[in-house]
Design an enzyme around this catalytic site. Sequence first.
Site, short mmCIF file in Angstrom:
data_model
loop_
_atom_site.label_atom_id
_atom_site.label_comp_id
_atom_site.label_asym_id
_atom_site.label_seq_id
_atom_site.Cartn_x
_atom_site.Cartn_y
_atom_site.Cartn_z
N CYS A 119 0.81 -1.22 0.00
CA CYS A 119 0.00 0.00 0.00
C CYS A 119 0.85 1.27 0.00
O CYS A 119 0.34 2.35 -0.29
CB CYS A 119 -0.95 0.00 1.19
N HIS A 259 -3.40 6.85 3.03
CA HIS A 259 -3.78 5.56 2.46
C HIS A 259 -5.19 5.21 2.96
O HIS A 259 -5.48 5.36 4.14
CB HIS A 259 -2.78 4.48 2.88
N ASN A 289 -10.27 -0.49 0.30
CA ASN A 289 -8.81 -0.38 0.28
C ASN A 289 -8.30 -0.87 -1.08
O ASN A 289 -8.42 -2.05 -1.39
CB ASN A 289 -8.24 -1.21 1.43
O1 UT7 Z 1 -3.58 -1.61 3.69
C1 UT7 Z 1 -3.36 -2.32 4.87
C2 UT7 Z 1 -4.40 -3.34 4.97
N1 UT7 Z 1 -5.02 -3.63 6.19
C3 UT7 Z 1 -5.64 -2.83 7.06
O2 UT7 Z 1 -5.57 -1.65 7.05
C4 UT7 Z 1 -6.47 -3.49 8.07
C5 UT7 Z 1 -6.24 -3.03 9.48
N2 UT7 Z 1 -7.16 -3.68 10.38
C6 UT7 Z 1 -8.48 -3.38 10.41
O3 UT7 Z 1 -8.93 -2.51 9.66
C7 UT7 Z 1 -9.37 -4.07 11.42
O4 UT7 Z 1 -8.57 -4.85 12.28
C8 UT7 Z 1 -10.44 -4.99 10.75
C9 UT7 Z 1 -11.48 -4.12 10.08
C10 UT7 Z 1 -9.80 -5.93 9.75
C11 UT7 Z 1 -11.15 -5.81 11.82
O5 UT7 Z 1 -11.71 -4.95 12.81
P1 UT7 Z 1 -11.58 -5.33 14.35
O6 UT7 Z 1 -12.31 -4.30 15.10
O7 UT7 Z 1 -10.09 -5.50 14.60
O8 UT7 Z 1 -12.37 -6.68 14.42
P2 UT7 Z 1 -11.89 -8.10 14.95
O9 UT7 Z 1 -10.96 -8.73 13.97
O10 UT7 Z 1 -11.44 -7.97 16.37
O11 UT7 Z 1 -13.24 -8.91 14.96
C12 UT7 Z 1 -14.30 -8.57 15.84
C13 UT7 Z 1 -15.43 -9.52 15.63
C14 UT7 Z 1 -15.03 -10.99 15.66
O12 UT7 Z 1 -16.08 -11.69 16.27
P3 UT7 Z 1 -15.98 -12.14 17.80
O13 UT7 Z 1 -14.75 -12.99 17.90
O14 UT7 Z 1 -15.86 -10.88 18.58
O15 UT7 Z 1 -17.26 -12.87 18.04
C15 UT7 Z 1 -14.96 -11.36 14.22
O16 UT7 Z 1 -15.22 -12.74 13.99
O17 UT7 Z 1 -15.99 -9.30 14.34
C16 UT7 Z 1 -16.07 -10.54 13.62
N3 UT7 Z 1 -15.87 -10.26 12.21
C17 UT7 Z 1 -16.89 -9.99 11.37
N4 UT7 Z 1 -18.22 -9.92 11.55
C18 UT7 Z 1 -18.97 -9.60 10.48
C19 UT7 Z 1 -14.70 -10.18 11.54
N5 UT7 Z 1 -14.95 -9.88 10.26
C20 UT7 Z 1 -16.29 -9.74 10.13
C21 UT7 Z 1 -17.13 -9.40 9.06
N6 UT7 Z 1 -18.46 -9.35 9.28
N7 UT7 Z 1 -16.66 -9.13 7.82
#
Ligand code: UT7
Length: 332
Positions: A119, A259, A289
């Site tokens: 990125c 970004h 993204n």
């Molecule tokens: O260019 C660089 C690329 N990457 C990035 O910039 C990504 C950086 N990271 C992020 O943007 C965030 O970490 C994410 C958006 C990927 C995830 O957000 P989060 O607040 O860190 O969520 P999490 O991974 O802690 O997941 C929270 C909950 C989980 O459920 P439980 O375990 O709390 O029951 C996940 O299973 O959300 C669930 N979950 C979803 N639910 C619905 C994860 N993905 C999804 C989804 N839809 N797509």
Amino acid sequence: MGTESKDIPCKILGIGSHVPSNIIDNNKLSERVDTSDEWITTRTGIKQRCFANEEEATSDLAFMAAQNALDDAKISPNDIDLIIVATITPDMAFPSTACLIQHKLGIPKVTSFDVEAACSGFLYALDIADGMLKSGRYNRALVVGAEKLSSIMDWADRTTCVLFGDGAGAVILSREGDGPRLIGFNCGADGSNPSLLHQPAGGSLMPASEKSIAARGHFLKMNGKEIFKSAVRVMEAAATDLLISHGLSAKDVDHVIPHQANARIVESLSLRLEIPLEKFFCNLDRYGNTSAASIPLALDEAKKASLFKPGQLGLMVAFGAGLTWSSVLVRF
Ligand code: UT7
């Protein structure tokens, strides 16, 4: 570290972008993946993204963005003598996507190569092009950030497949002519933890095999939480170091083109840099993204919205797999 060249700065003579016409909003996506508009919107700020068709490759998106940048600069492809494409989703491992668009543009012999810094790739490519132009051996560079991330997204992994989109953006850079001036660069990387965000298979470490396919190794894999934390930290440092090295501070910045990964990352960056959120240009709600394409795509939209006034200071800042980071200062 950031350095300001004593030479005359390179100017952006033109900007262009292109996104595929296939728009998928969060509701449409949730027909295919166990997710919801509410989750995606609140966790990321993304509302929709554009996906290329099966027969469209990254070079097709890059070519369209390049044409639009050439039109904006009012120059012909023959005026270009350097092509650099930033991408993590090249049409193929080799030859480079830059060589493919060189042929599409009909400008044989022009120096053409790809840059892979995820990125941060577009800003890395700007830094490289700036140095090559200032060497005096090149006159006009076409710098493109282009991705077909849908080609490496794992539809079985809802934590990643909701985040990305396809698109391309391009600029024409030159030592001569008028346009926004690139006045400072700061690129860096920390390769100590590559598996935080990677595509493990398809290279020399894990060539394509039945095993690599079974392991879904040809798809993008990410530790979202760790990347989130690193993103905010490294972008803050990349921006602050660059500003300090130019005798500037956050107060001098009129526009930030970050970004476009996650609205919450942008909000955290705004707080840490103490630059008001209103100064950040965001279009991730519409494109998701798009990795190396995200900054030139945002730059093009912001320019078309007449956001930049002469004399204002812009800060472009990115992070990505590697980890890589980069920041660039532009005087409009
Ligand atoms: O260019 C660089 C690329 N990457 C990035 O910039 C990504 C950086 N990271 C992020 O943007 C965030 O970490 C994410 C958006 C990927 C995830 O957000 P989060 O607040 O860190 O969520 P999490 O991974 O802690 O997941 C929270 C909950 C989980 O459920 P439980 O375990 O709390 O029951 C996940 O299973 O959300 C669930 N979950 C979803 N639910 C619905 C994860 N993905 C999804 C989804 N839809 N797509």
